[in-house]
Design an enzyme around this catalytic site. Structure first.
Site: not given
Length: 274
Positions: A48, A50, A52, A94-95, A97, A100, A230, A242
């Site tokens: 996560d 990219n 920014r 992701s699906t 995405n 966008r 998540l 974790e």
């Protein structure tokens, strides 16, 4: 260049060398702290930040933005190979995405296709015996991306030192739904009656139909960019994982950031719900 400019250049160069030295010393310290302790068998990454990071650099070119993100994979694979971590899963697309802009989707998928193709032909992939594969609803991807995936999978299928799983067109809810459908289809194909099929829908049975059912569940999931969620990544498999969240944007993720995540994992007491 005048004397004043020379002095400023030398000062800047000295600061750069000193910063590099401090970084190297800190990296060595982190490595000493984690050596001889338990390492995760499987690390998942939510890539996560990219966009920014691109804005921070003054770039609005999606091809350049996501190419930089894809280049970070080489570093991560090297770090994991050094620590002998046998499984790495990267969530690259992701699906969700798909909502966008077409320009951004094109930039993401171009970077994915290029990097996967490069992995298949990279001598380092073969020297380190890295197996490459992809999970997700691959059928919705462009044909050229699917072709690159199949080529990389075929070229590395026999390797077993490190399994790199690339989650593309992936969603956690979609994976669970697909697993249940696959289970029901298999049971129906065997001629099992519906009442009996219902009894066969167990956590163990569903787990056998996940996209990468042979992988161990992730011990550690790392998310970059400061977001603390998540977002659907490996929902089923992460029940005992974790989590480590860092403010660093994915393209700027450094080895010391990775080592800090490993150190944090080692400092925790894992109870697995007990």
């Amino acid at each position: 260049m005048n004397a004043e400019q020379n002095a400023k250049s030398e000062e800047s160069s000295s600061k750069w060398r000193f910063a590099n030295l401090l970084y190297w010393v800190y990296e060595r310290r982190l490595l000493r702290q984690i050596r001889g302790r338990v390492f995760p068998r499987h690390v998942g990454f939510i890539l996560d930040g990219n966009r920014r990071h691109g804005r921070q650099r003054g770039s609005q070119d999606f091809n350049e933005i996501y190419r930089r993100g894809a280049e970070k994979l080489d570093d991560v694979l090297g770090w994991c190979a050094e620590l002998q971590i046998p499984a790495v899963t990267l969530w690259v697309f992701s699906t969700e995405n798909l909502k966008r802009s077409p320009e951004e989707i094109s930039g993401i998928l171009a970077a994915v296709e290029s990097k996967i193709a490069a992995l298949a032909g990279d001598p380092l992939t073969h020297r380190q015996r890295i197996r490459v594969r992809a999970i997700g609803r691959l059928d919705i991807l462009p044909g050229s991306v699917i072709a690159a995936i199949r080529m990389a999978e075929a070229a590395t299928a026999q390797y077993d030192s490190l399994t790199l799983t690339i989650a593309v067109a992936y969603g956690g809810r979609e994976e669970i739904a697909d697993a249940v459908r696959s289970l029901l289809r298999d049971e129906a194909a065997r001629g099992i009656a519906l009442p009996n099929i219902i009894e066969h829908v167990t956590p163990e049975a569903i787990a056998r139909h996940l996209y990468a059912a042979d992988l161990p569940d992730p011990d550690l999931i790392i998310r970059t960019s400061g977001e603390v969620r998540l977002s659907g990544f490996l929902l089923w498999q992460s029940v005992h994982s974790e989590f480590y969240f860092t403010d660093v944007y994915w393209p700027a993720f450094r080895k010391i950031d990775f080592l800090r995540a490993i150190r944090s994992f080692q400092q925790r007491t894992r109870r697995f719900g007990q």
